[in-house]
Design a protein around this motif. Structure first.
Motif, PDB file in Angstrom:
ATOM      1  N   GLY A  43       4.262  -2.981   1.881  1.00  0.00           N
ATOM      2  CA  GLY A  43       2.870  -3.456   2.951  1.00  0.00           C
ATOM      3  C   GLY A  43       2.324  -4.702   2.281  1.00  0.00           C
ATOM      4  N   PHE A  44       2.742  -5.261   1.424  1.00  0.00           N
ATOM      5  CA  PHE A  44       2.121  -6.338   0.696  1.00  0.00           C
ATOM      6  C   PHE A  44       3.025  -7.474   0.147  1.00  0.00           C
ATOM      7  N   LYS A  45       2.715  -8.687   0.437  1.00  0.00           N
ATOM      8  CA  LYS A  45       3.994  -9.723  -0.221  1.00  0.00           C
ATOM      9  C   LYS A  45       4.078  -9.587  -1.604  1.00  0.00           C
ATOM     10  N   ASN A  46       2.949  -9.484  -2.482  1.00  0.00           N
ATOM     11  CA  ASN A  46       3.107  -9.435  -3.779  1.00  0.00           C
ATOM     12  C   ASN A  46       4.065  -8.381  -4.209  1.00  0.00           C
ATOM     13  N   GLN A  47       3.817  -6.969  -3.733  1.00  0.00           N
ATOM     14  CA  GLN A  47       4.702  -5.973  -3.938  1.00  0.00           C
ATOM     15  C   GLN A  47       6.198  -6.491  -3.837  1.00  0.00           C
ATOM     16  N   ALA A  48       6.298  -7.263  -2.505  1.00  0.00           N
ATOM     17  CA  ALA A  48       7.790  -7.405  -2.002  1.00  0.00           C
ATOM     18  C   ALA A  48       8.501  -8.314  -3.236  1.00  0.00           C
ATOM     19  N   ALA A  49       7.479  -9.364  -3.485  1.00  0.00           N
ATOM     20  CA  ALA A  49       7.772 -10.393  -4.602  1.00  0.00           C
ATOM     21  C   ALA A  49       8.321  -9.503  -5.808  1.00  0.00           C
ATOM     22  N   TRP A  50       7.433  -8.743  -6.386  1.00  0.00           N
ATOM     23  CA  TRP A  50       7.950  -7.920  -7.644  1.00  0.00           C
ATOM     24  C   TRP A  50       9.232  -7.461  -7.584  1.00  0.00           C
ATOM     25  N   SER A  51       9.410  -6.499  -6.403  1.00  0.00           N
ATOM     26  CA  SER A  51      10.599  -5.910  -6.058  1.00  0.00           C
ATOM     27  C   SER A  51      11.919  -6.960  -6.147  1.00  0.00           C
ATOM     28  N   ALA A  52      11.800  -8.095  -5.521  1.00  0.00           N
ATOM     29  CA  ALA A  52      12.733  -8.983  -5.498  1.00  0.00           C
ATOM     30  C   ALA A  52      13.042  -9.669  -6.739  1.00  0.00           C
ATOM     31  N   SER A  53      11.831  -9.849  -7.476  1.00  0.00           N
ATOM     32  CA  SER A  53      12.020 -10.533  -8.845  1.00  0.00           C
ATOM     33  C   SER A  53      12.799  -9.348  -9.924  1.00  0.00           C
ATOM     34  N   LEU A  54      12.461  -8.162  -9.904  1.00  0.00           N
ATOM     35  CA  LEU A  54      13.321  -7.088 -10.456  1.00  0.00           C
ATOM     36  C   LEU A  54      14.561  -7.289  -9.986  1.00  0.00           C
TER      37      LEU A  54
END
Length: 434
Positions: A186-197
């Protein structure tokens, strides 16, 4: 062998003496259930069930909690079956700080500003914890890191496809972040954390042949997702994680590197304790961000009086934000932001200083166990240690510890049981058979 896999494998690395040999493949259907449960809690159906950024959500928003409850109850039933029940009863005492932290969370209903809400969300936390424990037991130690690597690869690829093919849902459209990717979330920061992990876990996982063939294409997809979110937090977390990953590899393999690494760490700690403000400003300048961290420091300042009012025990687990309008007024922008945008401040709000100490003790204990295991030659422990450190960095920008219905909490639970399990499952099975 690819360059990424070379970082995790070394002729000098030998399995731990307590590490079990190759085990039988896990049962297909429980494994599929574990995979679907993790993808669901990671946010794979966010747009269908309702966005996490406070928007109106999807057509099936009302079904999110029933589906989550069904998954959690199913996990509890699977854990209660005789073949797993004994393992569960043996594993739980190995993780005492997590049990104490969850017990304190449940007890916070006694002083919560909304006891019923705290009880409901505590139950959801218990259910999500059961999913993480089931993943650890069912997937097994040797396959645990690979399990999360594969599932996060699926999640990341689908997020990129969704952002490109359905931009009205896969990207931000009608807000100040218009055009930035959010994928399945739902939000870009969460998507970024997921990609980072995903990037860090993929780099550290021991790969099968098909994974090796797709190594660089999948890493490219992960970096594409990360860059298109335009999240400074995600980029900082990835940079920190990869740098720590490489440093730990060098620290483990080359004795000559250890004094250099320890000296660098000492310098960083001195800077933190003597001039943290200057160090913080320098990091923000490198990231191209202002000192307010996109308004986060204003949120933290506004929350300080309410933390001080209930300093020791907090307002009750996840009770504060549903009553934020009562504290800030219905017209205040603080009434609708939903969380503190900082895991540690969120813990203080929920369970106060006492709860913060207990939860940090759990996290530090897990860090220590994984680090010591990695120094004894376990590459999976090394990667999990880096992941835990990355979680602590992400925690400065978002709430993620002891959060119900989240994939990150499923990962933390599974990795912590990996860290504390001193008697792997195959040894238990052989002991029972004998």
């Amino acid at each position: 062998m690819t360059a990424a896999s070379e970082l995790t494998l070394s002729p000098q690395i030998r399995p731990l003496p307590t590490q079990r040999p190759a085990q039988e493949p896990p049962s297909r259907w429980p494994l599929i259930f574990c995979s679907l449960a993790f993808l669901f809690f990671q946010g794979a159906l966010t747009h269908l069930f309702g966005a996490s950024d406070g928007s109106s959500g999807g057509a099936l928003k009302a079904l999110f909690l029933p589906v989550a409850l069904l998954i959690q109850l199913s996990a509890i039933v699977l854990l209660a079956l005789p073949k797993r029940q004994r393992i569960v009863l043996e594993l739980l005492p190995r993780n005492p700080w997590m049990l104490l932290a969850i017990a304190f969370i449940v007890l916070s209903a006694l002083w919560s500003i909304d006891p019923n809400l705290t009880i409901r969300r505590s139950i959801a936390l218990l259910g999500t914890t059961a999913v993480g424990l089931l993943v650890y037991i069912e997937v097994g130690r040797e396959r645990l890191l690979r399990f999360f690597a594969i599932n996060l690869a699926i999640f990341t690829v689908l997020s990129v496809l969704f952002s490109i093919a359905v931009p009205s849902l896969g990207t931000h459209v009608h807000d100040k972040f218009a055009g930035q990717w959010r994928g399945l979330l739902g939000f870009k920061n969460q998507a970024a954390w997921s990609a980072s992990l995903f990037i860090i876990i993929w780099l550290g996982s021991r790969k099968t042949n098909w994974m090796k063939k797709l190594n660089w294409p999948l890493l490219a997809v992960g970096f594409l997702m990360l860059l298109q979110t335009k999240s400074a937090t995600g980029l900082a977390a990835t940079t920190f994680g990869v740098a720590t990953f490489i440093s730990l590899y060098l620290f483990r393999r080359f004795v000559i590197f250890r004094p250099i690494a320890l000296t660098a760490l000492a310098i960083i700690l001195v800077l933190v304790f003597t001039d943290a403000g200057a160090l913080f400003s320098t990091i923000l300048e490198l990231l191209g961000r202002d000192a307010s961290l996109t308004g986060r420091t204003s949120i933290w300042t506004a929350l300080l009086p309410f933390i001080q009012d209930r300093l020791w025990l907090g307002s009750g687990y996840q009770a504060f934000w549903d009553h934020a309008a009562e504290f800030f007024g219905t017209s205040s922008w603080m009434a609708s932001i939903g969380h503190a945008h900082n895991a540690y401040i969120e813990i203080l709000l929920d369970v106060g200083i006492v709860g913060l100490i207990i939860q940090l003790a759990f996290l530090l204990h897990a860090h220590l166990k994984l680090f010591l295991s990695s120094m004894r030659g376990n590459p999976d422990s090394a990667t999990m240690f880096v992941i835990f450190l990355t979680f602590t960095v992400i925690g400065f920008a978002g709430a993620l510890f002891f959060r119900p219905n989240t994939g990150i909490w499923v990962m933390i639970v599974a990795f912590s049981f990996y860290a504390f399990d001193r008697r792997p499952r195959l040894a238990r099975q052989r002991s029972a058979a004998g």
